[in-house]
Design a protein around this motif. Structure first.
Motif, mmCIF file in Angstrom:
data_model
loop_
_atom_site.group_PDB
_atom_site.id
_atom_site.type_symbol
_atom_site.label_atom_id
_atom_site.label_comp_id
_atom_site.label_asym_id
_atom_site.label_seq_id
_atom_site.Cartn_x
_atom_site.Cartn_y
_atom_site.Cartn_z
ATOM 1 N N ALA A 98 40.382 33.831 44.358
ATOM 2 C CA ALA A 98 40.581 33.121 45.622
ATOM 3 C C ALA A 98 40.945 31.663 45.380
ATOM 4 O O ALA A 98 41.876 31.128 45.999
ATOM 5 C CB ALA A 98 39.321 33.230 46.484
ATOM 6 N N THR A 110 40.395 41.113 39.551
ATOM 7 C CA THR A 110 40.536 41.076 40.994
ATOM 8 C C THR A 110 41.803 40.313 41.360
ATOM 9 O O THR A 110 42.084 39.259 40.791
ATOM 10 C CB THR A 110 39.321 40.378 41.652
ATOM 11 N N PHE A 120 41.018 41.360 48.915
ATOM 12 C CA PHE A 120 40.743 41.491 47.489
ATOM 13 C C PHE A 120 40.918 42.936 47.047
ATOM 14 O O PHE A 120 40.511 43.855 47.747
ATOM 15 C CB PHE A 120 39.305 41.050 47.172
ATOM 16 N N PHE A 123 41.305 36.393 53.347
ATOM 17 C CA PHE A 123 41.769 36.875 52.053
ATOM 18 C C PHE A 123 41.414 38.345 51.879
ATOM 19 O O PHE A 123 40.363 38.803 52.307
ATOM 20 C CB PHE A 123 41.149 36.070 50.907
ATOM 21 N N CYS A 128 43.680 38.511 44.634
ATOM 22 C CA CYS A 128 43.429 37.946 45.945
ATOM 23 C C CYS A 128 44.753 37.662 46.635
ATOM 24 O O CYS A 128 45.613 36.979 46.078
ATOM 25 C CB CYS A 128 42.623 36.637 45.824
ATOM 26 N N ARG A 187 44.398 31.497 44.106
ATOM 27 C CA ARG A 187 45.337 31.740 45.203
ATOM 28 C C ARG A 187 45.518 30.457 46.017
ATOM 29 O O ARG A 187 46.611 30.106 46.435
ATOM 30 C CB ARG A 187 44.831 32.881 46.080
ATOM 31 N N LEU A 229 34.373 32.483 49.321
ATOM 32 C CA LEU A 229 34.621 33.781 49.956
ATOM 33 C C LEU A 229 34.312 33.717 51.448
ATOM 34 O O LEU A 229 35.072 34.261 52.263
ATOM 35 C CB LEU A 229 33.802 34.880 49.277
ATOM 36 N N MET A 283 36.378 37.618 42.101
ATOM 37 C CA MET A 283 36.829 37.418 43.475
ATOM 38 C C MET A 283 36.927 35.929 43.794
ATOM 39 O O MET A 283 37.927 35.460 44.352
ATOM 40 C CB MET A 283 35.879 38.107 44.457
#
Length: 185
Positions: free
Chosen positions: A147, A182, A171, A169, A184, A150, A163, A143
């Motif tokens: 992120a 994962t 997930f 965001f 994102c 991303r 996070l 995750m």
């Protein structure tokens, strides 16, 4: 959004696949010392090509441009966002009309110093209380890395808090017996 995942790392002719790639990506793939690294790089590119063809009708080999942190984009197609990831069991690719990130990691034992470095206090408690702490760690790690990918910043100093700093965001996490990935958005 298109998400493609493949475990077919050893199921294609590497030399033939290298010939079907852009020279840019072929050079990148050939920089890997071991065959596994080359295969993972080639398969990631093949998944990207498949996603571009299925989702956007693009059949030519994509050429990459890179931002200041090394995040690739497709030259001539600023409207298409993508991300690639691989581990020894699988390769993952995501394409979208908006920024996305993906990470795939093998489920494996982790080291306590890495948990303390990468996870917030609440996440450490979550991992310690989990039925499968190794999977819980990898789930949170994917995750965080998805992120950061991303965002286009790569792994940076905000690993512990990424996070919490990005509650907008979304997930999507998928687990197998050997790896977790994962996406994102």
């Amino acid at each position: 959004m298109i998400t493609l995942v493949s475990e077919d790392i050893w199921d294609f002719d590497l030399n033939e696949a290298l010939c079907e790639m852009s020279s840019q990506r072929r050079e990148q793939a050939l920089k890997f010392k071991h065959e596994l690294g080359r295969r993972l790089s080639v398969l990631a590119y093949r998944l990207l090509k498949k996603g571009l063809q299925e989702g956007y009708g693009i059949t030519e080999n994509p050429i990459f441009e890179y931002n200041e942190h090394g995040k690739p984009s497709i030259a001539g197609h600023p409207e298409i966002y993508f991300n690639l990831s691989h581990c020894k069991e699988a390769v993952a690719c995501v394409l979208s009309d908006h920024p996305v990130g993906i990470d795939v990691e093998s489920i494996r034992e982790y080291k306590e110093p890495l948990v303390r470095y990468a996870m917030s206090d609440d996440e450490v408690v979550q991992i310690e209380k989990a039925d499968d702490p190794a999977a819980a760690f990898i789930r949170l790690w994917t995750m965080k890395e998805a992120a950061l990918k991303r965002l286009g910043t790569g792994i940076s100093n905000d690993l512990k808090t990424v996070l919490q700093q990005n509650p907008q965001f979304r997930f999507t996490t998928h687990e197998t017996s050997t790896y977790i990935y994962t996406v994102c958005e």
